[in-house]
Write an enzyme that holds these catalytic residues in place. Structure first.
Site, PDB file in Angstrom:
ATOM      1  CE1 TYR A   1      90.382  25.313  43.012  1.00 20.35           C
ATOM      2  CE2 TYR A   1      90.114  25.292  40.634  1.00 20.35           C
ATOM      3  CZ  TYR A   1      90.327  25.978  41.814  1.00 20.35           C
ATOM      4  OH  TYR A   1      90.489  27.335  41.783  1.00 20.35           O
TER       5      TYR A   1
ATOM      6  CE  LYS B   1      94.178  27.772  25.324  1.00 20.60           C
ATOM      7  NZ  LYS B   1      94.275  29.004  24.519  1.00 20.60           N
TER       8      LYS B   1
ATOM      9  CG  ASP C   1      93.613  32.161  25.537  1.00 24.95           C
ATOM     10  OD1 ASP C   1      92.487  31.683  25.305  1.00 24.95           O
ATOM     11  OD2 ASP C   1      94.581  31.996  24.759  1.00 24.95           O
TER      12      ASP C   1
ATOM     13  CG  ASP D   1      88.984  30.068  41.743  1.00 22.30           C
ATOM     14  OD1 ASP D   1      88.484  31.099  42.250  1.00 22.30           O
ATOM     15  OD2 ASP D   1      89.814  29.357  42.347  1.00 22.30           O
TER      16      ASP D   1
ATOM     17  CG  ASP E   1      89.677  35.585  42.344  1.00 22.55           C
ATOM     18  OD1 ASP E   1      88.526  35.368  42.768  1.00 22.55           O
ATOM     19  OD2 ASP E   1      90.689  35.211  42.943  1.00 22.55           O
TER      20      ASP E   1
END
Length: 350
Positions: free
Chosen positions: A130, A183, A216, A240, A244
């Site tokens: 971010y 990741k 993923d 984040d 969602d």
């Protein structure tokens, strides 16, 4: 007397924040608990009155408060230069709100895509990818030429360790299972460090089962087999996105509660945004804001050994669940109730 700050915000904020306060006040009254709600200038109205979306007056007041409720802000619509730094970023940075806790669970009476989902996503809130959180000065995004854009991602041992401890401690209060999301097969140094530190912290929690997933694969697993997961810990961006996804799997982002916290401060903030397109129409779902407020009161109550606040949170959560179970819902959940009608139904159950 517990003092709780109120930052109403923009868009649907003036509808859902008062709804949350009404429910909390009813629950506090039922428990014989006194709460003082401290309303503070914030958002677009604060620009109009103080030429600043987060005035010094508000920050000075928050310095003396341990818990507050923050409504959504529509900083994209602010006039320059007020749009450069979001109100949320100002507050998160000042109070080092490093942990963003985002639960997602299906409720009876709600048409959820994943009826068996019940997870808590623990999101590191101060660094990662971010751009507004990963530099001491300036932005983490920059363009050396008009045709090249770069972004800096920051992962530190200190931030990874403290968010891992929050996740493992939370797991002890749930089903004692933590999944570390990363990741590291591609971002080997950055998310690899995050993964390694989380697994090192796991050694201090031998009673908690720990596993790991690439982000993923984690997204796919949440859709296919959400009941296999309990607490999910992730760096900022991954947390984040996954939260969602989890919120929608549970039925709607209108249900997605959230708190941002440090070791001493806690801020209730629904996961969703300001939704200016439906503001003032009575369509907003107040559940996320109500449950965020309950989460904040519970966390503060536990930290301060205030059983009354914990009981208030429990009443709020039970009343929301009971109301939804009776198929009382706002439009985003396929119902016909207005924001006010749903809030009144929750208060009546309390």
């Amino acid at each position: 007397m517990t003092r709780i700050g109120v930052l109403t915000g923009d868009g649907i904020g003036p509808e859902i924040v008062p709804a949350a306060i009404a429910v909390a006040q009813a629950a506090a009254h039922a428990e014989g608990i006194g709460v003082e709600w401290v309303e503070l200038p914030f958002g677009r109205t604060a620009i109009d009155s103080h030429d600043n979306p987060v005035p010094d007056e508000t920050l000075c007041a928050l310095d003396d408060l341990d818990v507050w409720v923050m409504g959504p802000h529509d900083s994209a619509s602010y006039p320059m230069p007020h749009a450069e730094r979001t109100p949320g970023a100002v507050i998160r940075t000042r109070y080092e709100l490093f942990a963003n806790l985002r639960p997602a669970r299906a409720f009876g009476g709600v048409r959820a895509t994943a009826r068996d989902i019940d997870v808590l996503i623990v999101r590191e809130n101060t660094e990662g990818l971010y751009a507004d959180r990963n530099m001491f000065a300036g932005s983490g995004e920059f363009m050396p030429t008009p045709d090249v854009a770069l972004s800096v991602g920051v992962i530190t041992r200190q931030a990874s360790e403290r968010i891992a401890r929050v996740a493992f401690e939370a797991a002890r209060e749930r089903s004692s299972h933590v999944t570390v999301v990363h990741k590291a097969n591609v971002l080997r140094l950055t998310t690899g460090l995050f993964r390694d530190v989380c697994l090192q912290v796991a050694a201090d929690f031998p009673d908690v089962v720990v596993d790991e997933q690439h982000v993923d694969a984690m997204a796919a697993h949440l859709v296919r087999r959400p009941s296999d997961f309990d607490v999910i810990v992730a760096e900022n961006l991954f947390g984040d996105i996954l939260s969602d996804l989890a919120g929608e799997l549970a039925g709607s982002l209108g249900l997605a509660a959230s708190v941002n916290c440090s070791d001493t401060k806690v801020m209730a903030q629904a996961t969703h945004g300001a939704a200016p397109d439906i503001a003032g129409r009575g369509l907003a779902n107040p559940v996320a804001m109500i449950l965020s407020t309950a989460m904040a009161m519970r966390r503060h109550g536990v930290a301060s050994s205030d059983g009354g606040l914990v009981a208030v949170a429990g009443r709020m959560e039970a009343a929301v669940a009971d109301t939804l179970a009776q198929s009382m819902a706002t439009a985003d959940l396929g119902g016909t109730a207005t924001t006010r009608e749903f809030t009144e139904a929750v208060v009546e159950r309390i």
